[in-house]
Motif scaffolding. Structure first.
Motif, PDB file in Angstrom:
ATOM      1  N   TYR A   1       2.066   8.637   5.806  1.00  0.00           N
ATOM      2  CA  TYR A   1       1.362   7.357   5.658  1.00  0.00           C
ATOM      3  C   TYR A   1       2.247   6.187   6.073  1.00  0.00           C
ATOM      4  O   TYR A   1       1.773   5.222   6.683  1.00  0.00           O
ATOM      5  CB  TYR A   1       0.893   7.166   4.216  1.00  0.00           C
TER       6      TYR A   1
ATOM      7  N   GLY B   1       3.225   9.352   0.956  1.00  0.00           N
ATOM      8  CA  GLY B   1       3.301   7.892   1.002  1.00  0.00           C
ATOM      9  C   GLY B   1       4.507   7.391   1.753  1.00  0.00           C
ATOM     10  O   GLY B   1       4.432   6.423   2.519  1.00  0.00           O
TER      11      GLY B   1
ATOM     12  N   SER C   1       0.879   3.612   8.831  1.00  0.00           N
ATOM     13  CA  SER C   1       0.319   2.447   8.130  1.00  0.00           C
ATOM     14  C   SER C   1       0.446   1.171   8.944  1.00  0.00           C
ATOM     15  O   SER C   1      -0.320   0.214   8.733  1.00  0.00           O
ATOM     16  CB  SER C   1       1.006   2.269   6.774  1.00  0.00           C
TER      17      SER C   1
ATOM     18  N   PHE D   1       0.535   4.134  -2.727  1.00  0.00           N
ATOM     19  CA  PHE D   1       0.317   5.511  -2.292  1.00  0.00           C
ATOM     20  C   PHE D   1       1.363   6.438  -2.926  1.00  0.00           C
ATOM     21  O   PHE D   1       1.038   7.537  -3.410  1.00  0.00           O
ATOM     22  CB  PHE D   1       0.398   5.594  -0.768  1.00  0.00           C
TER      23      PHE D   1
ATOM     24  N   THR E   1       0.829  -1.203   0.000  1.00  0.00           N
ATOM     25  CA  THR E   1       0.000   0.000   0.000  1.00  0.00           C
ATOM     26  C   THR E   1       0.868   1.260   0.000  1.00  0.00           C
ATOM     27  O   THR E   1       0.477   2.280  -0.582  1.00  0.00           O
ATOM     28  CB  THR E   1      -0.939   0.019   1.218  1.00  0.00           C
TER      29      THR E   1
ATOM     30  N   ILE F   1      -0.568   8.645  -5.587  1.00  0.00           N
ATOM     31  CA  ILE F   1      -1.140   9.759  -4.820  1.00  0.00           C
ATOM     32  C   ILE F   1      -0.072  10.804  -4.519  1.00  0.00           C
ATOM     33  O   ILE F   1      -0.126  11.918  -5.050  1.00  0.00           O
ATOM     34  CB  ILE F   1      -1.791   9.245  -3.513  1.00  0.00           C
TER      35      ILE F   1
END
Length: 344
Positions: free
Chosen positions: A282, A278, A286, A269, A265, A273
């Protein structure tokens, strides 16, 4: 002379009742109270007051407090001892009903803990001093109240081993790092996301970003929290020893599984994104959003599978179903109405 346990009331043990029982015990066995206070005082002095480590500058408690931080993934370290006390309180009814017979066998773990603490002070290994703490507590309980009480505190004492910082394990995680990087690269290649791998580095083919599966991202950090969660889970939900051992043994694979999804993920990200978010905010959160929930879900699912009544499932699968009527069979005629008779 062994102390006879008085008959226990059927009402639930509340703090007020526990205090009343303790006061009664103090009245009946004042010397045991004095011994208990002496044990508590000795523990407090040697763990909180005696500066045995780092050339006589830090006590075990101060050393541990400074080690309970993010680098060792033990920010929850100060909560472990209160959690162990909560576990003891949850077993309060069993402890109250257990026979209270002081036992000299408790001196075995007690002396073992003393020896371990002496070795810790001699070798300047504070981790060994923390490991000595549960031995000392368990041995004291066994010596004062006997095995009937001590066995209900065994798990709580074992939880205290999770207070030992194990951050040094991050230096031995290269195989796990490569495993996570390889699996994530395979997942991205299967979906055609344009990600290359160089050792433990994952890089976008267009050069827009790259991330590295560090030691903490191999799953070992999640393992710190997952082993404790797994131990608590199997203690309160599983009865058979083999189920407890099996679920606990899967802690590392579940942590690695959750971390594989987490790294995947992060790559998504960063690619679609924001690279800065990311690989920044994040990445930091995460673990709580992805790794732990997936690992806990896998653990609970395995527990449910082990406790499912598979005999009924097999029996249902092997039971023949009644034959279906042929499609061209004439529908059954409705039953003739029962004639009404009038008897005058």
């Amino acid at each position: 002379m062994a102390e006879k346990t008085p008959p226990q009331p059927s009402e639930a043990l509340t703090p007020a009742i526990a205090l009343r029982i303790f006061a009664s015990w103090v009245g009946r066995r004042p010397w045991d109270l004095l011994l208990l206070a002496a044990v508590g005082g000795v523990l407090a002095f040697f763990f909180a007051g005696y500066e045995a480590f780092l050339s006589g500058t830090k006590s075990t408690l101060i050393w541990a407090w400074e080690a309970w931080q993010g680098e060792n993934d033990l920010e929850h370290g100060p909560l472990i001892l209160p959690a162990a006390l909560v576990v003891v309180w949850m077993h309060r009814d069993e402890i109250r009903q257990a026979p209270k017979n002081p036992s000299a066998f408790g001196l075995l773990p007690l002396f073992g803990g003393i020896l371990l603490f002496l070795i810790a002070a001699w070798t300047q290994q504070a981790r060994l001093a923390i490991a000595a703490f549960p031995f000392l507590v368990f041995g004291s309980v066994w010596f004062l109240w006997g095995w009937g009480v001590a066995r209900h505190t065994l798990f709580a004492c074992a939880l205290c081993f999770f207070m030992i910082p194990l951050g040094f394990l991050l230096h031995y995680t290269e195989p796990l790092q490569r495993l996570v990087a390889t699996v994530v690269h395979g997942m991205t290649s299967l979906l055609g996301l344009g990600i290359d791998r160089d050792g433990v580095k994952l890089m976008a083919t267009d050069g827009s970003f790259f991330c590295e599966v560090a030691g903490g991202c191999s799953g070992i950090r999640s393992l710190m929290a997952m082993t404790m969660l797994s131990a608590v889970y199997v203690h309160f939900t599983q009865k058979e020893l083999w189920k407890k051992v099996l679920i606990f043994a899967f802690t590392l694979p579940f942590a690695v599984l959750g971390n594989i999804v987490r790294v995947f993920t992060i790559v998504l990200f960063a690619k679609y994104i924001s690279v800065s978010i990311g690989t920044g905010p994040y990445h930091d959160i995460s673990g709580f959003l992805v790794t732990i929930p997936i690992a806990v879900w896998a653990m609970v699912t395995l527990g449910n599978l082990l406790n499912h009544d598979w005999g009924k499932v097999v029996q249902k699968a092997l039971t023949p179903r009644p034959p279906m009527p042929p499609k061209d069979a004439a529908p059954a005629s409705p039953a003739a109405p029962t004639p009404i008779s009038y008897d005058y």
